[in-house]
Enzyme design. Structure first.
Site, PDB file in Angstrom:
ATOM      1  N   ARG A  59    -105.182   3.334 -74.543  1.00 29.38           N
ATOM      2  CA  ARG A  59    -106.271   2.550 -73.653  1.00 29.38           C
ATOM      3  C   ARG A  59    -105.148   0.958 -74.939  1.00 29.38           C
ATOM      4  O   ARG A  59    -104.943   1.362 -76.069  1.00 29.38           O
ATOM      5  CB  ARG A  59    -107.587   2.686 -73.874  1.00 29.38           C
ATOM      6  CG  ARG A  59    -107.981   3.173 -72.877  1.00 29.38           C
ATOM      7  CD  ARG A  59    -109.407   2.942 -72.915  1.00 29.38           C
ATOM      8  NE  ARG A  59    -109.876   3.344 -73.952  1.00 29.38           N
ATOM      9  CZ  ARG A  59    -110.581   3.039 -75.078  1.00 29.38           C
ATOM     10  NH1 ARG A  59    -110.178   1.186 -75.138  1.00 29.38           N
ATOM     11  NH2 ARG A  59    -110.974   3.321 -76.245  1.00 29.38           N
ATOM     12  N   TYR A 187    -101.063   5.568 -68.174  1.00 29.40           N
ATOM     13  CA  TYR A 187    -101.283   6.538 -69.064  1.00 29.40           C
ATOM     14  C   TYR A 187    -102.926   6.092 -68.289  1.00 29.40           C
ATOM     15  O   TYR A 187    -103.219   5.133 -68.491  1.00 29.40           O
ATOM     16  CB  TYR A 187    -101.290   6.541 -70.385  1.00 29.40           C
ATOM     17  CG  TYR A 187    -102.007   7.632 -71.122  1.00 29.40           C
ATOM     18  CD1 TYR A 187    -101.326   8.416 -71.151  1.00 29.40           C
ATOM     19  CD2 TYR A 187    -103.169   6.656 -71.944  1.00 29.40           C
ATOM     20  CE1 TYR A 187    -101.847   9.331 -71.679  1.00 29.40           C
ATOM     21  CE2 TYR A 187    -103.416   7.840 -72.677  1.00 29.40           C
ATOM     22  CZ  TYR A 187    -102.760   9.212 -72.693  1.00 29.40           C
ATOM     23  OH  TYR A 187    -103.388  10.023 -73.244  1.00 29.40           O
ATOM     24  N   LYS A 196    -112.327   3.827 -66.752  1.00 29.14           N
ATOM     25  CA  LYS A 196    -113.001   3.177 -67.448  1.00 29.14           C
ATOM     26  C   LYS A 196    -113.027   1.636 -66.592  1.00 29.14           C
ATOM     27  O   LYS A 196    -113.820   1.260 -67.288  1.00 29.14           O
ATOM     28  CB  LYS A 196    -112.386   2.720 -68.735  1.00 29.14           C
ATOM     29  CG  LYS A 196    -111.964   3.988 -69.280  1.00 29.14           C
ATOM     30  CD  LYS A 196    -113.354   4.634 -70.029  1.00 29.14           C
ATOM     31  CE  LYS A 196    -112.189   5.763 -70.986  1.00 29.14           C
ATOM     32  NZ  LYS A 196    -114.381   6.261 -71.913  1.00 29.14           N
ATOM     33  N   HIS A 216    -121.063   4.493 -71.374  1.00 28.21           N
ATOM     34  CA  HIS A 216    -120.275   5.133 -72.154  1.00 28.21           C
ATOM     35  C   HIS A 216    -120.818   6.283 -72.706  1.00 28.21           C
ATOM     36  O   HIS A 216    -120.805   7.152 -73.591  1.00 28.21           O
ATOM     37  CB  HIS A 216    -119.528   4.240 -72.489  1.00 28.21           C
ATOM     38  CG  HIS A 216    -118.183   5.505 -73.302  1.00 28.21           C
ATOM     39  ND1 HIS A 216    -117.498   4.791 -74.390  1.00 28.21           N
ATOM     40  CD2 HIS A 216    -117.088   5.753 -72.943  1.00 28.21           C
ATOM     41  CE1 HIS A 216    -116.440   5.619 -74.832  1.00 28.21           C
ATOM     42  NE2 HIS A 216    -116.326   6.764 -73.631  1.00 28.21           N
ATOM     43  N   SER A 238    -114.912   6.424 -78.337  1.00 30.84           N
ATOM     44  CA  SER A 238    -113.839   7.185 -77.995  1.00 30.84           C
ATOM     45  C   SER A 238    -113.336   8.131 -78.925  1.00 30.84           C
ATOM     46  O   SER A 238    -113.566   7.324 -80.089  1.00 30.84           O
ATOM     47  CB  SER A 238    -112.734   6.407 -78.037  1.00 30.84           C
ATOM     48  OG  SER A 238    -113.045   5.364 -76.966  1.00 30.84           O
ATOM     49  N   CYS A 240    -114.985  10.606 -80.261  1.00 28.56           N
ATOM     50  CA  CYS A 240    -116.279  11.009 -81.209  1.00 28.56           C
ATOM     51  C   CYS A 240    -116.960  12.545 -80.724  1.00 28.56           C
ATOM     52  O   CYS A 240    -117.798  12.041 -81.171  1.00 28.56           O
ATOM     53  CB  CYS A 240    -117.288  10.212 -81.501  1.00 28.56           C
ATOM     54  SG  CYS A 240    -116.628   8.343 -82.753  1.00 28.56           S
ATOM     55  N   ASP A 267    -118.903  11.802 -69.640  1.00 25.52           N
ATOM     56  CA  ASP A 267    -118.226  10.049 -70.868  1.00 25.52           C
ATOM     57  C   ASP A 267    -118.697   9.360 -69.911  1.00 25.52           C
ATOM     58  O   ASP A 267    -118.824   8.281 -70.945  1.00 25.52           O
ATOM     59  CB  ASP A 267    -116.590  10.327 -69.897  1.00 25.52           C
ATOM     60  CG  ASP A 267    -116.019   9.563 -70.965  1.00 25.52           C
ATOM     61  OD1 ASP A 267    -115.681   8.454 -72.254  1.00 25.52           O
ATOM     62  OD2 ASP A 267    -114.795   8.256 -69.909  1.00 25.52           O
ATOM     63  N   ARG A 357    -103.764  14.792 -73.879  1.00 24.96           N
ATOM     64  CA  ARG A 357    -104.988  14.832 -72.359  1.00 24.96           C
ATOM     65  C   ARG A 357    -105.275  16.569 -72.040  1.00 24.96           C
ATOM     66  O   ARG A 357    -103.853  16.340 -71.092  1.00 24.96           O
ATOM     67  CB  ARG A 357    -105.239  13.358 -71.912  1.00 24.96           C
ATOM     68  CG  ARG A 357    -105.735  11.923 -73.040  1.00 24.96           C
ATOM     69  CD  ARG A 357    -107.161  11.858 -73.129  1.00 24.96           C
ATOM     70  NE  ARG A 357    -107.110  11.159 -74.088  1.00 24.96           N
ATOM     71  CZ  ARG A 357    -108.544  11.157 -74.239  1.00 24.96           C
ATOM     72  NH1 ARG A 357    -109.811  11.250 -74.277  1.00 24.96           N
ATOM     73  NH2 ARG A 357    -109.108  10.126 -75.420  1.00 24.96           N
TER      74      ARG A 357
HETATM   75  O1  O2Y Z   1    -108.438   6.435 -71.517  1.00 25.08           O
HETATM   76  C1  O2Y Z   1    -107.163   6.552 -71.932  1.00 25.08           C
HETATM   77  O2  O2Y Z   1    -106.537   6.162 -71.762  1.00 25.08           O
HETATM   78  C2  O2Y Z   1    -107.444   7.461 -73.089  1.00 25.08           C
HETATM   79  S1  O2Y Z   1    -109.461   7.049 -73.742  1.00 25.08           S
HETATM   80  C3  O2Y Z   1    -110.416   8.251 -73.071  1.00 25.08           C
HETATM   81  C4  O2Y Z   1    -110.311   8.493 -72.723  1.00 25.08           C
HETATM   82  C5  O2Y Z   1    -111.324   9.819 -71.627  1.00 25.08           C
HETATM   83  C6  O2Y Z   1    -112.141   9.722 -71.960  1.00 25.08           C
HETATM   84  N1  O2Y Z   1    -112.662   8.417 -72.352  1.00 25.08           N
HETATM   85  C7  O2Y Z   1    -111.610   6.874 -73.437  1.00 25.08           C
HETATM   86  C8  O2Y Z   1    -112.175   6.534 -74.311  1.00 25.08           C
HETATM   87  O3  O2Y Z   1    -111.337   5.384 -74.918  1.00 25.08           O
HETATM   88  O4  O2Y Z   1    -113.330   6.577 -74.481  1.00 25.08           O
HETATM   89 MN    MN Z   2    -114.377   7.217 -73.144  1.00 27.65          MN
END
Ligand code: O2Y
Ligand code: MN
Length: 574
Positions: A59, A187, A196, A216, A238, A240, A267, A357
């Site tokens: 992200r 991505y 998100k 979240h 994220s 954790c 999530d 991932r």
């Molecule tokens: O979304 C992304 O590109 C990676 S970060 C992520 C991926 C799945 C679940 N949570 C996250 C997060 O950053 O909290």
């Molecule tokens: Mn997340």
């Protein structure tokens, strides 16, 4: 849709119906053009590796904007742009960007199709990889389209991978218009707009207006030997360990006694008060987009079982016989190719990207709960906040009441991880683990949380955990993983009024005897740090929390300030 096509000029338009045959055609096409690399069909049937552009692996918070009419409505926690400027900037990027490409129209539903808590969206994208991932992560296709046609209200998302130039990359949200525009990244959270962008940033804004919460948080169920199930929602920043906790396997003794843990989500959690005053939660997602590194038979056997088939891996390494590989998989195999497709050289880079991932249907998880499909959602008994804190913060404490719980969430701090671009290991405040995801001013968000405490409400108890406390030697003091159930058990007993605790200014802490940890080997240092209250340390923590909250200025709810000040005052030496 027509307007989008006129702007982006695709060669073809494909309406996604979410069928198996559509998925098969897409994956065949992506195999042919190299977007997907088939994995070993013996060990990982119907599974693929995707390598994203090396500059497009996480992200991008610095390129993520919330475009509200008033800057203050986005708040100091978001990058802001005026909606007209945001649209102009994005539309100039989108102009003609789908020439030579197919435009996919993805109707999707976040949450069970028949649930009043669910919300729908339509993502338009030029990425077949996004379509394949959205099919796993959401309820995508014909039933979603039928609901959208019935309701008329849905979130509009427009995405193009563009040229993958980091200088021409933006993720913009227009919450007042229920609209998302994303350009220049293919991505994860930047491109799978249901996740998100919709389920957190837009939904949090929508939830505020409609009296619910978009959080979240993982959701898990704990069934005790008497057959009673409590549901817990837990927010961690994220990477954790939310996926690990959501799929926890009880320690052997607990399993023998009849304890079971089931997974609703790993999530995101949408919650709203039910007729009985309790909070009811759904997982708006249908799949997991989990971090691969560190996933092993020891850390998360359920996740490992889940991803043995029908899985898309992104940015992991490969073994000689085309099996996915990542650091910490610990399966006796060795990688030969790294995530960039080059021969593996540990001196050069890890085999798997730290934010690599897996995308997989939640139903494949051995601990998946059919309650994840329940239209009414599950009643939440406890909300848990947690962070990655090497020092000061004990293993667990309980907030005294809801307002205190909101402060505990608002004050959350954690060391940063590889889930977003930027420095790793730096402590930052991440209220309710929503710092990158709250679609409006945090001050208003805290006020919204506080507003749930009204006559008739039967709110969950709120706790804070820290699985990551370290000793003087830099090693973790708590074993974590399955043993975290011991802490969750204490929470449930607190909810039921059966477990003891000691009152401290920061909340109620278990005494050692209040947790079932007789068979957990813990050093004296571990015991004192995991269960102790360090008054001088917390005094300065509360001063830092005060400074942080002051950053939200006059909009910060007075009630939150008052809770912080009263706790700070209790800690002053007499
Ligand atoms: O979304 C992304 O590109 C990676 S970060 C992520 C991926 C799945 C679940 N949570 C996250 C997060 O950053 O909290
Ligand atoms: Mn997340």
């Amino acid at each position: 849709m027509l307007q989008v096509a006129l702007l982006t000029q695709p060669d073809r338009i494909h309406w996604c119906d979410g069928s198996d045959s559509e998925f098969a055609a897409l994956t065949t096409q992506m195999e042919a053009d190299g977007t997907l690399i088939p994995l070993n069909p013996q060990t990982h049937p119907r599974s693929w590796l995707h390598r994203s552009h090396p500059d497009d692996v996480a992200r991008v918070e610095h390129l993520t904007f919330v475009c509200t009419s008033e800057r203050d409505d986005a708040g100091p926690n978001n990058h802001w742009m005026a909606p007209a400027d945001g649209h102009a900037q994005m539309d100039s990027l989108f102009e003609g960007c789908m020439r030579g490409r197919t435009m996919y129209v993805i109707p999707y539903c976040m949450g069970p199709i028949g649930s009043p808590l669910s919300r729908c969206g339509v993502e338009i994208t030029d990425s077949p990889y996004v379509v394949a991932n959205m099919r796993i992560m959401t309820r995508m296709g014909a039933p979603a389209l039928a609901r959208i046609e019935r309701e008329g209200r849905f979130v509009r998302g427009l995405h193009s991978t563009g040229e993958l130039d980091p200088n021409r990359r933006f993720i913009m949200h227009f919450p007042e218009e229920l609209t998302i525009k994303s350009y220049g990244s293919g991505y994860g959270g930047n491109a799978l707009l249901g996740k998100k962008c919709h389920a957190l940033r837009i939904a949090s804004h929508q939830a505020r207006g409609e009296g619910w919460l978009a959080e979240h948080m993982l959701i898990l169920g704990i069934e005790n030997p008497q057959g009673e199930t409590h549901y817990i929602a837990a927010a961690f920043p994220s990477a954790c360990g939310k996926t690990n906790l959501a799929m926890l396997i009880p320690p052997e003794g607990y399993r023998r006694d009849g304890w079971k843990v089931t997974t609703i989500g790993d999530d995101i959690c949408w919650m709203r008060p039910g007729a009985d005053g309790r909070l009811y939660a759904i997982n708006p997602e249908a799949g997991f987009f989990g971090v691969a590194p560190g996933t092993s038979q020891k850390s998360n056997p359920n996740a490992l079982a889940t991803i043995q088939h029908d899985t898309i891996f992104t940015n992991v390494g490969l073994t000689a016989d085309n099996q996915p590989w990542w650091e910490g998989i610990d399966n006796g195999q060795v990688p030969v190719t790294d995530w960039r497709g080059e021969p593996y050289d540990p001196a050069k880079r890890p085999a798997a990207h730290p934010n690599s991932r897996f995308t997989v249907s939640a139903r494949q998880c051995p601990s998946w709960s059919p309650m994840a499909e329940d239209a009414q959602g599950v009643p939440i008994s406890a909300i848990v906040f947690g962070g990655r804190r090497a020092s000061l913060v004990p293993l667990v404490f309980e907030a005294r009441d809801w307002a205190h719980g909101v402060l505990v969430g608002a004050a959350m701090g954690s060391e940063t991880t590889a889930a977003a671009t930027g420095a790793v290991g730096v402590m930052r405040r991440d209220p309710m683990a929503m710092k990158p995801f709250c679609g409006y001013n945090f001050a208003d968000y805290f006020a919204h949380w506080l507003s749930f405490d009204k006559p008739g409400a039967k709110l969950p108890k709120v706790f804070h955990v820290n699985w990551f406390r370290k000793g003087d030697d830099g090693k973790f003091l708590w074993p974590g993983f399955g043993d975290n159930l011991r802490v969750l058990e204490w929470m449930i007993e607190r909810v039921e009024g059966r477990a003891g605790a000691v009152e401290t200014p920061i909340g109620n802490l278990p005494r050692e005897g209040d947790l079932h940890i007789d068979d957990v080997p813990l050093s004296d240092e571990a015991r004192s740090k995991l269960f102790g209250f360090d008054a001088p340390g917390w005094r300065s923590e509360f001063a830092s929390i005060g400074e942080y909250l002051d950053g939200y200025g006059a909009r910060l709810p007075a009630a939150l300030k008052a809770v912080r000040s009263s706790i700070a005052a209790q800690m002053e030496p007499r």
